[in-house]
Scaffold this active site. Sequence first.
Site, short mmCIF file in Angstrom:
data_model
loop_
_atom_site.label_atom_id
_atom_site.label_comp_id
_atom_site.label_asym_id
_atom_site.label_seq_id
_atom_site.Cartn_x
_atom_site.Cartn_y
_atom_site.Cartn_z
N ALA A 238 0.83 -1.21 0.00
CA ALA A 238 0.00 0.00 0.00
C ALA A 238 0.86 1.26 0.00
O ALA A 238 0.58 2.23 -0.71
CB ALA A 238 -0.92 -0.03 1.22
N GLU A 239 1.91 1.25 0.80
CA GLU A 239 2.78 2.42 0.87
C GLU A 239 3.45 2.68 -0.46
O GLU A 239 3.52 3.82 -0.94
CB GLU A 239 3.84 2.21 1.96
CG GLU A 239 4.70 3.44 2.19
CD GLU A 239 5.81 3.22 3.20
OE1 GLU A 239 6.40 4.22 3.67
OE2 GLU A 239 6.11 2.04 3.50
#
Length: 331
Positions: A238-239
């Site tokens: 996600a990052e």
Amino acid sequence: TPERLKQNGLTMASSTLIVDCNITDVRENTNLRCWKVNNTQVDLYYRESKRITEGIESCVPFAQYNRYTVNITFLEVKMEDYGRHFVCHAGVSAAYIVLKLPAPDSQAYLIGGFIALTGVAVSIMCIYNFFKIDIVLWYRGAFRSIGSVDDGKLYDAYVLYPKPLSGSHRWEVDVMVLKILPEVLERQCGYKLFIFGRDDVPGQAVASVTDENIKLCRRLIIIIVPESLSFGLLKNTAEEQITVYNALIQDGMKVILIELEKIKDYTDMPESIKYIRQKHGAIQWSGDFTEESQSAKTKFWKKVRFHMPPRRCPPLSPVQLLMHVLCLYSG
């Protein structure tokens, strides 16, 4: 019948100059035909050096007149000969020649000037390319603007790094991200970094923290290690998705890619990292995690600082501003 005299022949062989004096005269005339300089026959004037001599007279007879030719030979032309009158006499008639300095070859000067300017330009470009980083960093330090950048950003860079790791590379990444980067970029250079795991509030969702803070950063710093030792890291997390999307698509943020070790093969790296490597290149870590490697003046950190945004001095207080003006006038 007046004598007719003209000089119409001029030849040069190597450094020797020969000038013919052609004289048309009636057959009955016995005038002396000769070359003079300063009212003296050239053979007498140059009797010692023999540098300039008069040739043997030749005659071509015609029906009503004769054509005489008397030449003068310059074995060597010196500066003193330019502007001097060399006179061909035939009785009361005379004609003269004056040697003039050759006109400068403008085309040769233009070509030479163009070559010289091109050489200077190429030299300057080579010097600039070689010292570009030092020149830019010096300029930033010498002409640093006062005040804050009004771009709505809170951080100078967001640091994206692989986690979690195991073995020696976990220690190297942690030391780089949590110790060396803050020491050099924040303490020595005055930058402000956002490092996930250090600056986020515990309990917040990764996606919301990343999306909120990446928009407040001017640069994206990505730390990578060899893929074989970080398999599955920085791959569609996600990052990584949010930071790369914001950096490359939404905001057009400049990316600084740092390799902790030389990575020869990017085949198994994410497509986003491949694109960043191709577009922005990569800076390879050359330190050894010692104190010497934590100086902002080393070659590696100069490259990183070159890609970071220029730093600005904090706004001066009224007292500091007054002191600054007084120093300028007193100096």
